[in-house]
Design an enzyme around this catalytic site. Structure first.
Site, mmCIF file in Angstrom:
data_model
loop_
_atom_site.group_PDB
_atom_site.id
_atom_site.type_symbol
_atom_site.label_atom_id
_atom_site.label_comp_id
_atom_site.label_asym_id
_atom_site.label_seq_id
_atom_site.Cartn_x
_atom_site.Cartn_y
_atom_site.Cartn_z
ATOM 1 C CE LYS A 76 36.819 33.241 48.054
ATOM 2 N NZ LYS A 76 37.802 34.104 47.909
ATOM 3 C CB SER A 151 38.156 35.825 51.532
ATOM 4 O OG SER A 151 38.463 35.799 50.036
ATOM 5 C CB SER A 175 41.506 36.286 48.738
ATOM 6 O OG SER A 175 40.891 37.075 50.031
HETATM 7 N N1 GLN Z 1 42.014 40.747 52.819
HETATM 8 C C1 GLN Z 1 41.467 41.575 51.701
HETATM 9 C C2 GLN Z 1 40.096 42.088 51.988
HETATM 10 O O1 GLN Z 1 39.667 41.815 53.423
HETATM 11 C C3 GLN Z 1 41.659 40.806 50.300
HETATM 12 C C4 GLN Z 1 40.291 40.020 50.353
HETATM 13 C C5 GLN Z 1 40.418 39.293 48.948
HETATM 14 O O2 GLN Z 1 41.262 39.159 48.385
HETATM 15 N N2 GLN Z 1 39.358 38.837 48.658
HETATM 16 O O3 GLN Z 1 39.385 42.821 51.400
#
Ligand code: GLN
Length: 484
Positions: A76, A151, A175
């Site tokens: 990532k 994400s 995410s």
């Molecule tokens: N969807 C959540 C956010 O937008 C979690 C994102 C994540 O786990 N990095 O904060």
């Protein structure tokens, strides 16, 4: 080669069916052929991957390789990779080449893994659909008109489409798990502190954890084992030996006590997804598990709590991007204040700016007690819910997401609808417990994931249960059309 498990790839390398160089080249060819449709990679490491593969071949020829030597992976783009652009999905870091490797990058490199490239992601990991990336949205290989989740959307799209055998991800509120669910992958977010955060660009430091996305629990176990462990460079990393995850995979699960939180099966869960999860529960019962209903009464508070705590920490973490030290710098500015404002205004996208504003607000004098402190207290209650639950069950099982992947653009104008994607995943981050998602069925040709949540440092049990389930089912072996 792109449909083989890591174990099978390792056997192939050792029996000289193919070399690490051929493996790296095979995935490069697939990326060239398919990634135009998906946008899963932001950087493809053409030359360095071949060099790393040659080094792996040399090690294997000397009989020195480790289990992961020669296996390609995608990182990532939140992980710093020395000499390779690390942009975190943001224009702010579009020209940033990391001067060092994140600890997990260094560890997997030492194990001999070959970095195939860097995976697209939501900007600073803020999102549930991979639509906030400066590099454009990622498409779901199961249906390119739909989101892959976020994400870690690039990581999952790459693995699901066979453009990498495995990928790293991070999980602050879901995410790793939510995108895994939406693309038929297995993903694990370990206990907070199990994996080093050093060199992982910070979003919300008390919630962020790195983990793995792969096609099976077995694949995830081998990579997690190589990533995990104490790191003196991360003060929140826990000094405790790493379990032998691979060795625990085959243990029978007779007598395993599973708790189904009634709040996770209430209104809001799509009936098709619910059926898939309940069928998986039946399967686990056939394998010897016992099931009981439990309650996590504070779980409805997890999304609002998260959206105070996470933006607060993000606003503080992202203060370092000021146009002075590194990152995007606005041109033609006359004053220092203008430099800050314009560099940040140009470098950060709308979602990141929204979070910085919320975070700054909840931390400001006069509101701190009302919002931030209150959220921390509720966080404690959520943690207590799990503590109570684990007195009577070994793991908690529920859906990972409310439904299958949604259409691109369907939720971009409605932040609250987008935030609700993580309704089942956020609590594990607030509590710091390990959690994973694994495939458990399909609705209209789109994958559904179930979530397992365990007690602190019980990763090996999660992986064990997931592996036993995957030995008895074949959901995780299904591949999206056009990418077989
Ligand atoms: N969807 C959540 C956010 O937008 C979690 C994102 C994540 O786990 N990095 O904060």
């Amino acid at each position: 080669m792109h449909t083989l498990s890591i174990k099978a790839l390792a056997v192939g390398l050792r029996s000289k069916k193919f070399s690490a160089r051929e493996l790296a080249a095979h995935f490069l060819k697939r990326i060239e052929a398919h990634d135009g449709k998906l946008n899963s990679y932001v950087t493809v490491c053409a030359d360095s991957a071949l060099k790393e593969a040659d080094a792996a071949d040399a090690r294997l020829a000397r009989g020195e390789g480790e289990p992961l030597t020669g296996i390609p992976l995608a990182h990532k783009d939140i992980f710093c990779t020395q000499g390779v652009k690390t942009a975190c999905g943001s224009r702010m870091l579009d020209k940033f080449v990391a001067p060092y490797d994140a600890t997990i990058v260094a560890r997997l490199k030492r194990a001999g893994m070959v970095m195939r490239g860097k995976a697209n992601m939501d900007e600073f990991a803020m999102g549930s659909s991979n639509e906030t990336s400066w590099y454009g949205p990622v498409k779901n290989p199961w249906d390119p008109t739909r989101v892959p989740g976020g994400s870690s959307g690039g990581s999952v799209a790459a693995v699901a489409a066979g453009l990498a055998p495995v990928a790293t991800g991070t999980d602050t509120g879901g995410s790793i798990r939510q995108p895994a669910a939406l693309t038929n992958l297995t993903g694990i977010k370990p206990t907070y502190g199990r994996v080093s955060r050093y060199g992982m660009i910070a979003f919300a430091s008390s919630l962020d954890q790195a983990g793995v996305l792969g096609r099976s629990a077995e694949d995830c176990a081998s990579v997690l084992e190589a990533m995990a462990g104490f790191d003196p460079m991360d003060s929140t990393s826990v000094d405790r030996p790493v379990d032998n995850y691979a060795a625990a995979l085959d243990k029978p699960i007779e007598g395993l006590r599973i708790g189904l939180p009634k709040e996770y099966f209430a209104e809001g869960l799509a009936p098709g997804a619910r059926d898939c999860v309940m069928n998986a529960v039946k399967k686990l019962q056939e394998l010897g598990a016992t099931v009981q209903e439990i309650s996590l009464p504070n779980s409805p508070l997890s999304v609002p709590t998260y959206y105070v705590v996470a933006p607060a920490e993000a606003s503080s973490n992202l203060a370092r991007f000021d146009g002075v030290r590194y990152g995007h710098r606005a041109e033609g500015v006359k004053t220092l204040e203008e430099l800050y404002k314009r560099s940040r205004g140009e470098g950060f996208g709308a979602e990141v700016q929204r979070r910085i504003m919320i975070g700054t607000y909840v931390l400001s004098h006069g509101y701190y007690d009302a919002y931030y402190l209150k959220a921390q207290k509720v966080r404690r209650l959520i943690y207590d819910d799990f503590k109570r639950a684990f007195q009577s069950v070994d793991l908690v099982l529920g859906p990972t997401a409310t439904d299958v992947a949604f259409k691109l653009g369907a939720k971009t104008d409605d932040p609250v609808a987008m935030y609700l994607n993580d309704i089942y995943t956020i609590a594990a981050n607030l509590a710091g417990i390990p959690a994973m998602s694994l495939p458990c069925g399909f609705v209209d040709g789109l994958p559904v994931g179930m979530q397992l949540m365990g007690n602190y440092f019980d990763e090996s049990r999660l992986l064990n249960v997931a592996h036993r389930y995957q030995q008895a089912t074949d959901w995780h072996t299904k591949l999206p059309k056009g990418f077989e």
